[in-house]
Scaffold this motif. Sequence first.
Motif, PDB file in Angstrom:
ATOM      1  N   GLU A 279       0.832  -1.215   0.000  1.00 21.61           N
ATOM      2  CA  GLU A 279       0.000   0.000   0.000  1.00 21.61           C
ATOM      3  C   GLU A 279       0.861   1.256   0.000  1.00 21.61           C
ATOM      4  OE1 GLU A 279      -3.423   2.190   2.775  1.00 21.61           O
ATOM      5  OE2 GLU A 279      -2.673   0.192   3.303  1.00 21.61           O
ATOM      6  N   LEU A 280       1.916   1.255   0.816  1.00 23.66           N
ATOM      7  CA  LEU A 280       2.779   2.431   0.962  1.00 23.66           C
ATOM      8  C   LEU A 280       3.419   2.825  -0.359  1.00 23.66           C
ATOM      9  CD1 LEU A 280       4.423   4.508   2.668  1.00 23.66           C
ATOM     10  CD2 LEU A 280       6.086   2.667   3.057  1.00 23.66           C
TER      11      LEU A 280
ATOM     12  N   GLY B 128       3.546   6.001  16.538  1.00 16.65           N
ATOM     13  CA  GLY B 128       2.742   4.782  16.424  1.00 16.65           C
ATOM     14  C   GLY B 128       3.336   3.639  17.228  1.00 16.65           C
ATOM     15  N   ASN B 129       4.657   3.530  17.213  1.00 11.88           N
ATOM     16  CA  ASN B 129       5.314   2.479  17.982  1.00 11.88           C
ATOM     17  C   ASN B 129       5.116   2.699  19.479  1.00 11.88           C
ATOM     18  OD1 ASN B 129       7.078   0.104  18.016  1.00 11.88           O
ATOM     19  ND2 ASN B 129       8.544   1.464  19.003  1.00 11.88           N
ATOM     20  N   GLU B 130       5.120   3.967  19.917  1.00 12.90           N
ATOM     21  CA  GLU B 130       4.897   4.263  21.335  1.00 12.90           C
ATOM     22  C   GLU B 130       3.477   3.875  21.763  1.00 12.90           C
ATOM     23  OE1 GLU B 130       7.200   5.351  23.546  1.00 12.90           O
ATOM     24  OE2 GLU B 130       8.618   5.093  21.879  1.00 12.90           O
ATOM     25  N   ILE B 131       2.500   4.140  20.893  1.00 13.49           N
ATOM     26  CA  ILE B 131       1.113   3.756  21.200  1.00 13.49           C
ATOM     27  C   ILE B 131       0.992   2.240  21.263  1.00 13.49           C
ATOM     28  CG2 ILE B 131      -1.272   3.814  20.375  1.00 13.49           C
ATOM     29  CD1 ILE B 131      -0.604   6.517  19.048  1.00 13.49           C
ATOM     30  N   ALA B 132       1.669   1.552  20.320  1.00 15.95           N
ATOM     31  CA  ALA B 132       1.615   0.085  20.282  1.00 15.95           C
ATOM     32  C   ALA B 132       2.168  -0.524  21.562  1.00 15.95           C
ATOM     33  CB  ALA B 132       2.393  -0.428  19.077  1.00 15.95           C
ATOM     34  N   LEU B 133       3.182   0.109  22.146  1.00 14.61           N
ATOM     35  CA  LEU B 133       3.757  -0.399  23.400  1.00 14.61           C
ATOM     36  C   LEU B 133       2.746  -0.348  24.537  1.00 14.61           C
ATOM     37  CD1 LEU B 133       7.324   1.222  23.277  1.00 14.61           C
ATOM     38  CD2 LEU B 133       6.754  -1.191  22.950  1.00 14.61           C
ATOM     39  N   ARG B 134       1.788   0.579  24.428  1.00 15.36           N
ATOM     40  CA  ARG B 134       0.807   0.760  25.499  1.00 15.36           C
ATOM     41  C   ARG B 134      -0.455  -0.080  25.301  1.00 15.36           C
ATOM     42  NH1 ARG B 134       4.078   4.905  25.292  1.00 15.36           N
ATOM     43  NH2 ARG B 134       4.453   6.243  27.107  1.00 15.36           N
ATOM     44  N   ILE B 135      -0.883  -0.240  24.060  1.00 14.26           N
ATOM     45  CA  ILE B 135      -2.151  -0.962  23.849  1.00 14.26           C
ATOM     46  C   ILE B 135      -1.954  -2.357  23.247  1.00 14.26           C
ATOM     47  CG2 ILE B 135      -3.326   1.256  23.517  1.00 14.26           C
ATOM     48  CD1 ILE B 135      -3.630   0.526  20.560  1.00 14.26           C
ATOM     49  N   GLY B 136      -0.732  -2.680  22.845  1.00 13.25           N
ATOM     50  CA  GLY B 136      -0.466  -3.984  22.229  1.00 13.25           C
ATOM     51  C   GLY B 136      -0.221  -3.850  20.734  1.00 13.25           C
TER      52      GLY B 136
ATOM     53  N   MET C 270      -4.441  -0.506  10.119  1.00  7.75           N
ATOM     54  CA  MET C 270      -4.684  -1.005   8.759  1.00  7.75           C
ATOM     55  C   MET C 270      -6.121  -0.778   8.306  1.00  7.75           C
ATOM     56  SD  MET C 270      -2.333  -4.362   8.182  1.00  7.75           S
ATOM     57  CE  MET C 270      -0.558  -4.144   7.947  1.00  7.75           C
ATOM     58  N   VAL C 271      -7.074  -0.938   9.215  1.00  2.09           N
ATOM     59  CA  VAL C 271      -8.478  -0.666   8.870  1.00  2.09           C
ATOM     60  C   VAL C 271      -8.668   0.827   8.597  1.00  2.09           C
ATOM     61  CG1 VAL C 271     -10.836  -0.647   9.742  1.00  2.09           C
ATOM     62  CG2 VAL C 271      -9.396  -2.656  10.112  1.00  2.09           C
ATOM     63  N   THR C 272      -8.061   1.670   9.437  1.00  3.50           N
ATOM     64  CA  THR C 272      -8.151   3.124   9.246  1.00  3.50           C
ATOM     65  C   THR C 272      -7.526   3.548   7.927  1.00  3.50           C
ATOM     66  OG1 THR C 272      -8.023   3.452  11.648  1.00  3.50           O
ATOM     67  CG2 THR C 272      -7.591   5.371  10.250  1.00  3.50           C
ATOM     68  N   SER C 273      -6.366   2.978   7.622  1.00  2.61           N
ATOM     69  CA  SER C 273      -5.656   3.302   6.384  1.00  2.61           C
ATOM     70  C   SER C 273      -6.486   2.934   5.156  1.00  2.61           C
ATOM     71  CB  SER C 273      -4.307   2.574   6.363  1.00  2.61           C
ATOM     72  OG  SER C 273      -3.621   2.833   5.171  1.00  2.61           O
ATOM     73  N   ALA C 274      -7.110   1.756   5.200  1.00  6.95           N
ATOM     74  CA  ALA C 274      -7.943   1.326   4.072  1.00  6.95           C
ATOM     75  C   ALA C 274      -9.117   2.284   3.864  1.00  6.95           C
ATOM     76  CB  ALA C 274      -8.448  -0.094   4.315  1.00  6.95           C
ATOM     77  N   ALA C 275      -9.762   2.667   4.968  1.00  4.92           N
ATOM     78  CA  ALA C 275     -10.914   3.580   4.874  1.00  4.92           C
ATOM     79  C   ALA C 275     -10.498   4.936   4.319  1.00  4.92           C
ATOM     80  CB  ALA C 275     -11.554   3.732   6.247  1.00  4.92           C
TER      81      ALA C 275
ATOM     82  N   ILE D 213      -3.140  13.565   3.741  1.00  8.76           N
ATOM     83  CA  ILE D 213      -2.285  13.577   4.937  1.00  8.76           C
ATOM     84  C   ILE D 213      -2.709  12.461   5.898  1.00  8.76           C
ATOM     85  CG2 ILE D 213      -1.683  14.881   7.022  1.00  8.76           C
ATOM     86  CD1 ILE D 213      -1.845  17.436   5.317  1.00  8.76           C
ATOM     87  N   GLY D 214      -4.015  12.331   6.094  1.00  6.53           N
ATOM     88  CA  GLY D 214      -4.517  11.272   6.968  1.00  6.53           C
ATOM     89  C   GLY D 214      -4.127   9.892   6.476  1.00  6.53           C
ATOM     90  N   HIS D 215      -4.211   9.692   5.160  1.00  8.18           N
ATOM     91  CA  HIS D 215      -3.826   8.395   4.589  1.00  8.18           C
ATOM     92  C   HIS D 215      -2.336   8.153   4.775  1.00  8.18           C
ATOM     93  CE1 HIS D 215      -3.444   5.521   0.983  1.00  8.18           C
ATOM     94  NE2 HIS D 215      -3.968   4.861   1.992  1.00  8.18           N
ATOM     95  N   ALA D 216      -1.512   9.173   4.541  1.00 11.73           N
ATOM     96  CA  ALA D 216      -0.058   9.030   4.710  1.00 11.73           C
ATOM     97  C   ALA D 216       0.295   8.709   6.162  1.00 11.73           C
ATOM     98  CB  ALA D 216       0.648  10.312   4.268  1.00 11.73           C
ATOM     99  N   ILE D 217      -0.360   9.383   7.102  1.00 11.71           N
ATOM    100  CA  ILE D 217      -0.108   9.136   8.526  1.00 11.71           C
ATOM    101  C   ILE D 217      -0.508   7.710   8.904  1.00 11.71           C
ATOM    102  CG2 ILE D 217      -0.899   9.731  10.857  1.00 11.71           C
ATOM    103  CD1 ILE D 217      -1.010  12.656   9.924  1.00 11.71           C
ATOM    104  N   SER D 218      -1.689   7.289   8.439  1.00 11.57           N
ATOM    105  CA  SER D 218      -2.185   5.961   8.820  1.00 11.57           C
ATOM    106  C   SER D 218      -1.360   4.841   8.172  1.00 11.57           C
ATOM    107  CB  SER D 218      -3.667   5.813   8.444  1.00 11.57           C
ATOM    108  OG  SER D 218      -3.857   5.953   7.047  1.00 11.57           O
ATOM    109  N   ILE D 219      -0.865   5.057   6.952  1.00 15.87           N
ATOM    110  CA  ILE D 219      -0.012   4.040   6.326  1.00 15.87           C
ATOM    111  C   ILE D 219       1.242   3.814   7.169  1.00 15.87           C
ATOM    112  CG2 ILE D 219       1.502   3.524   4.371  1.00 15.87           C
ATOM    113  CD1 ILE D 219      -0.439   4.848   2.524  1.00 15.87           C
ATOM    114  N   MET D 220       1.858   4.911   7.617  1.00 13.88           N
ATOM    115  CA  MET D 220       3.137   4.818   8.314  1.00 13.88           C
ATOM    116  C   MET D 220       2.996   4.532   9.813  1.00 13.88           C
ATOM    117  SD  MET D 220       5.625   4.961   6.266  1.00 13.88           S
ATOM    118  CE  MET D 220       6.938   5.214   7.460  1.00 13.88           C
ATOM    119  N   ALA D 221       1.801   4.620  10.357  1.00 16.98           N
ATOM    120  CA  ALA D 221       1.627   4.503  11.810  1.00 16.98           C
ATOM    121  C   ALA D 221       1.974   3.121  12.359  1.00 16.98           C
ATOM    122  CB  ALA D 221       0.198   4.874  12.195  1.00 16.98           C
ATOM    123  N   ASP D 222       1.989   2.104  11.504  1.00 15.96           N
ATOM    124  CA  ASP D 222       2.339   0.761  11.987  1.00 15.96           C
ATOM    125  C   ASP D 222       3.671   0.270  11.435  1.00 15.96           C
ATOM    126  OD1 ASP D 222       1.618   0.388   9.372  1.00 15.96           O
ATOM    127  OD2 ASP D 222       0.123  -1.167   9.747  1.00 15.96           O
ATOM    128  N   SER D 223       4.416   1.139  10.737  1.00 16.62           N
ATOM    129  CA  SER D 223       5.664   0.707  10.102  1.00 16.62           C
ATOM    130  C   SER D 223       6.693   0.240  11.139  1.00 16.62           C
ATOM    131  CB  SER D 223       6.244   1.852   9.264  1.00 16.62           C
ATOM    132  OG  SER D 223       7.442   1.445   8.625  1.00 16.62           O
TER     133      SER D 223
END
Length: 393
Positions: free
Chosen positions: A230-231, A275-283, A292-297, A318-328
């Motif tokens: 996707e990226l 995104g990595n910092e958020i992942a450390l907190r919520i899994g 990935m669901v947000t990025s697709a939408a 911008i939202g799509h670019a942010i969401s694509i990279m948020a899980d990289s």
Amino acid sequence: MRLKPTGYTPLMLMAQTCALLGFACYAVVLTTLQDEWHLSNLQSGLIASAFFFGYMLMVPLATALTDRVDAKKVYLVGGLSASCGLLGMGLFAYNFWTALIFMALNGIGLAGTYMPGLKILSDRIKTGELTRHIAFYTAFFGIGTGFSYLCSGWILNSLGWRYVFGIIALGPFTALLIVLLFIPALTHEKWHGPIRIHLRDIFPLDKWRLVLQDKTASGFIFGYTAHSLELFASRSWLVAFFAFCTVVTGETFFLAATTLAGIINFFGVPSSILGNEIALRIGRQKWVCIVMVTSAALGIALACSTGQSWWLIIILAIGHAISIMADSATLTAGLVISAQENIKGAAMGLHSLMGFGGGLLGPAIFGFVLDISGSRFSQTAWIWAYGAVVIWG
């Protein structure tokens, strides 16, 4: 004066930014070459994919070599290859087939600089928190590609598409000079005697099989593949999408399409780190699913926004670019943590290989769907094309 090991990081960040200046050259001139060479959308996508094919061809050998010799040597060859590929596009490319060759050579150059550059740091920094240096190095990928859009766009508007490649070729050559002149060689060679690289060293199939048998590790690898598809499809076609938006709306934005794409690209840098910092907190798995669901939408919403206000288009882009990279960073860190220690190196090699395999497929899939669903002048075709690359996540 000899630098402290931590002083090498700013130099390698500078070198990486220069080495990546050729990344978006083709994306910027895509529509120009389509018109001049009478290319189909599939052919245009395949030229973009050739860059990632070259990367995939070289990265297993490059990573295997860095275990045998100082990564600095591999980096110098990579910088030279990228410079030659870009110069070849600027001076000698004249049709689909020649462009495939030179874009693949450019991709080979990236394979010789990106991961070997990271290895240069890890071989020299033995004190402090290495992961912080790695985080900055990986984040600077977005900065280098952002400048690639900006510089390529400025050169295209002023001088024409051949000068884009010709002038940008100075980027990887400058990276080569930085590493050659300012990064000292390792004091002790890693390997004594003749260097023998076997096919099993380049493609460690037995270790890769063990990696794929690990459900968690393989999940992160396949997730990274979908993420990269996707990226890189989005990055390859974003300038062309903005050009289509200009046609539909009948008005131009106050920033050029290439400048806009470059600025949007910068948003991915903090997105990946935060995104990595958020992942450390919520899994990690939970965060990857949300992203990935947000990025697709957002990708579908962006495709549907043509003809609307430019500000809406930009916000969605911008939202799509942010969401694509948020899980990289989350996907890469998850793989590194979950892989068994005895096969971690092979796991990272497979992770990179499959990620750029997704990068190879993405632009071609996008162009193919544009062709079969209409053309790049059809809004419906753009919706289908975006849908075809976001669905994998």
